[in-house]
Motif scaffolding. Structure first.
Motif, PDB file in Angstrom:
ATOM      1  N   HIS A 239      23.847  63.538  56.039  1.00  0.00           N
ATOM      2  CA  HIS A 239      24.079  62.758  56.789  1.00  0.00           C
ATOM      3  C   HIS A 239      25.033  63.387  57.077  1.00  0.00           C
ATOM      4  N   GLU A 240      25.279  64.815  57.533  1.00  0.00           N
ATOM      5  CA  GLU A 240      26.257  65.482  58.152  1.00  0.00           C
ATOM      6  C   GLU A 240      25.310  66.129  58.957  1.00  0.00           C
ATOM      7  N   ASP A 241      23.892  65.778  59.203  1.00  0.00           N
ATOM      8  CA  ASP A 241      23.033  66.652  60.349  1.00  0.00           C
ATOM      9  C   ASP A 241      23.523  68.459  60.370  1.00  0.00           C
ATOM     10  N   PRO A 242      22.740  68.269  59.436  1.00  0.00           N
ATOM     11  CA  PRO A 242      22.844  70.205  59.195  1.00  0.00           C
ATOM     12  C   PRO A 242      21.691  70.493  60.185  1.00  0.00           C
ATOM     13  N   TYR A 243      20.384  70.218  60.205  1.00  0.00           N
ATOM     14  CA  TYR A 243      19.839  69.981  61.734  1.00  0.00           C
ATOM     15  C   TYR A 243      20.046  70.557  62.925  1.00  0.00           C
ATOM     16  N   GLY A 244      20.683  69.344  62.627  1.00  0.00           N
ATOM     17  CA  GLY A 244      21.342  68.844  65.183  1.00  0.00           C
ATOM     18  C   GLY A 244      22.560  70.337  64.669  1.00  0.00           C
ATOM     19  N   ILE A 245      23.627  70.532  63.930  1.00  0.00           N
ATOM     20  CA  ILE A 245      24.494  72.024  63.527  1.00  0.00           C
ATOM     21  C   ILE A 245      23.296  73.157  64.133  1.00  0.00           C
ATOM     22  N   VAL A 246      22.164  73.342  63.107  1.00  0.00           N
ATOM     23  CA  VAL A 246      22.096  74.675  63.844  1.00  0.00           C
ATOM     24  C   VAL A 246      21.299  74.462  65.079  1.00  0.00           C
ATOM     25  N   SER A 247      21.161  73.462  64.970  1.00  0.00           N
ATOM     26  CA  SER A 247      19.984  73.565  66.860  1.00  0.00           C
ATOM     27  C   SER A 247      20.772  73.279  68.405  1.00  0.00           C
ATOM     28  N   ARG A 248      22.249  72.715  67.998  1.00  0.00           N
ATOM     29  CA  ARG A 248      23.091  73.349  68.770  1.00  0.00           C
ATOM     30  C   ARG A 248      23.976  74.256  69.040  1.00  0.00           C
ATOM     31  N   LEU A 249      23.944  74.699  68.147  1.00  0.00           N
ATOM     32  CA  LEU A 249      24.608  76.848  67.896  1.00  0.00           C
ATOM     33  C   LEU A 249      22.752  77.551  68.417  1.00  0.00           C
ATOM     34  N   VAL A 250      22.240  77.284  67.944  1.00  0.00           N
ATOM     35  CA  VAL A 250      20.609  78.261  68.918  1.00  0.00           C
ATOM     36  C   VAL A 250      21.077  78.086  69.769  1.00  0.00           C
ATOM     37  N   ALA A 251      20.743  76.534  69.958  1.00  0.00           N
ATOM     38  CA  ALA A 251      20.815  76.762  71.682  1.00  0.00           C
ATOM     39  C   ALA A 251      21.924  76.976  72.653  1.00  0.00           C
ATOM     40  N   ALA A 252      22.543  77.725  72.137  1.00  0.00           N
ATOM     41  CA  ALA A 252      23.892  78.115  72.605  1.00  0.00           C
ATOM     42  C   ALA A 252      23.847  79.520  73.775  1.00  0.00           C
ATOM     43  N   LEU A 253      22.793  79.542  72.197  1.00  0.00           N
ATOM     44  CA  LEU A 253      22.837  81.965  73.094  1.00  0.00           C
ATOM     45  C   LEU A 253      21.752  82.004  73.058  1.00  0.00           C
ATOM     46  N   PRO A 254      21.933  83.515  73.892  1.00  0.00           N
ATOM     47  CA  PRO A 254      21.614  84.119  75.115  1.00  0.00           C
ATOM     48  C   PRO A 254      19.948  83.756  74.655  1.00  0.00           C
ATOM     49  N   ALA A 255      18.842  83.816  75.526  1.00  0.00           N
ATOM     50  CA  ALA A 255      17.634  84.353  74.983  1.00  0.00           C
ATOM     51  C   ALA A 255      17.845  86.116  74.042  1.00  0.00           C
ATOM     52  N   GLY A 256      16.640  85.634  73.151  1.00  0.00           N
ATOM     53  CA  GLY A 256      16.650  87.536  72.461  1.00  0.00           C
ATOM     54  C   GLY A 256      17.647  87.150  71.687  1.00  0.00           C
ATOM     55  N   SER A 257      18.511  86.788  70.599  1.00  0.00           N
ATOM     56  CA  SER A 257      19.463  86.031  70.194  1.00  0.00           C
ATOM     57  C   SER A 257      18.943  86.463  69.011  1.00  0.00           C
TER      58      SER A 257
END
Length: 274
Positions: free
Chosen positions: A174-192
Motif C-alpha cells: 500500500h506504500e507503492d514500492p514499485y512507484g518509489i523505485v520507478s521515480r528514483l530510476v526515472a531521475a537517473l542519467p542514462a547509463g546508470s
C-alpha cells in the motif's frame, strides 16, 4: 574531500532503544555491537523460526560488495546512491568503490538516528572522492532526490548506481514500492544502474513460512517478502546484467561453497538504465 555533512545536520527522529529497527537488527545478525536489547530480542525471535537468518544477512552483504566491485571496476561507475545504508561495518560501499577508484563519490541514505550518529564518524572518504550522508526514508524519493547533499555530491550528468539493498521488503504494497523505485530510476542519467536485493519466502517450506508470518504480525515496519515475479517487476524496462535475477548468493559468486537458496532467502540483480 572527506565526509560532507548533508541533511544529517538537520537532525532526525529521536532514538528509541525500546523499539527495534531493521538497521540495528541487521547489524546484530552480522555480529555487530551497534544495537539494543529490543533489536536483539526481535532478531532472536526471527532466528528461532528461521535459524539461517544470519547466513542470509551475510550473503546479502556479500552481494552488495561484489556488485559494487563490478560496477566500480568493469562498468566504470564512479557514483553511488545507497538508500537504506544500515550501520557502518567493514567494507562499506565507499571502502569498496574508492579502493578501486579513489575518485568515487557516494551518498548514503538512512532514517535510523543511530546510523546517522555513526555516519559522521565512520563514513569517511578518500581525498580524491566524496562521501555524504543524509537522513531520509526511501518512502519519500522526492525528498532524497532534492536534498542539497545529494545534488551537490553527485554529478547528475554522469551515471549513478542506485542501491536498494535489502530495503524494499520493508515497504508494504500500500506504500507503492514499485512507484518509489520507478521515480528514483526515472531521475537517473542514462547509463546508470539499479542494484537491488529483496527477501523472499519462495524457497521456504510451508511451516517456516507460517511461523515467519506469525512473527511478522508484530514487526514494525512490516516485513514484505516477495515472489520472483514480484521482484522482477522492479526491473521492468531495464537491461539486466548476467546472470539476471538470481538467489542472492548466486550473483557472480566467488570461489568456494555457497549456501542454498533456502538459507539465503533473497533475490538479487543489477540492471542498466538505458
Amino acid at each position: 574531500m572527506g565526509i560532507e555533512q548533508g541533511s544529517d545536520e538537520r537532525g532526525g527522529p529521536d532514538l528509541d532503544p525500546t523499539r527495534p529497527h531493521p538497521a540495528r537488527r541487521y547489524n546484530y545478525w552480522l555480529g555487530g555491537k551497534d544495537n539494543f536489547q529490543a533489536d536483539r530480542d526481535a532478531g532472536d525471535a526471527i532466528a528461532r523460526v528461521f535459524p539461517h537468518i544470519r547466513t542470509a544477512a551475510r550473503e546479502n552483504r556479500a552481494f552488495m560488495q561484489r556488485a559494487v566491485r563490478h560496477l566500480a571496476g568493469e562498468a566504470g561507475v564512479r557514483q553511488f546512491l545507497d538508500i537504506g545504508t544500515g550501520l557502518p561495518t567493514a567494507d562499506n560501499v565507499h571502502d569498496v568503490a574508492q579502493g578501486i577508484a579513489p575518485e568515487s563519490r557516494i551518498v548514503y541514505v538512512d532514517n535510523d538516528p543511530l546510523v546517522l550518529s555513526h555516519a559522521r564518524a565512520l563514513l569517511t572518504s578518500s581525498d580524491e572522492g566524496a562521501t555524504a550522508y543524509i537522513d531520509a526514508d526511501v518512502r519519500d524519493p522526492e525528498k532524497i532526490l532534492a536534498d542539497p547533499a545529494v545534488r551537490s555530491t553527485l554529478d547528475w550528468s554522469q551515471p549513478i548506481a542506485l542501491q536498494l539493498v535489502a530495503i524494499m521488503h520493508f515497504v508494504e504494497d500500500h506504500e507503492d514500492p514499485y512507484g518509489i523505485v520507478s521515480r528514483l530510476v526515472a531521475a537517473l542519467p542514462a547509463g546508470s544502474y539499479l542494484m537491488l536485493s529483496h527477501a523472499t519466502f519462495d524457497p521456504l517450506d510451508p511451516e517456516t513460512i507460517a511461523a515467519m508470518n506469525a512473527i511478522n504480525e508484530g514487526i514494525k515496519p512490516r516485513f514484505s517478502p516477495r515472489t520472483f515475479d514480484e521482484v522482477a517487476t522492479f526491473f521492468t524496462g531495464l537491461e539486466l546484467l548476467d546472470p539476471g535475477i538470481v538467489s542472492v548468493q548466486d550473483w557472480r559468486p566467488g570461489p568456494g561453497p555457497r549456501p542454498s537458496a533456502a538459507e539465503a532467502t533473497g533475490y538479487a540483480a543489477v540492471a542498466r538504465i538505458r
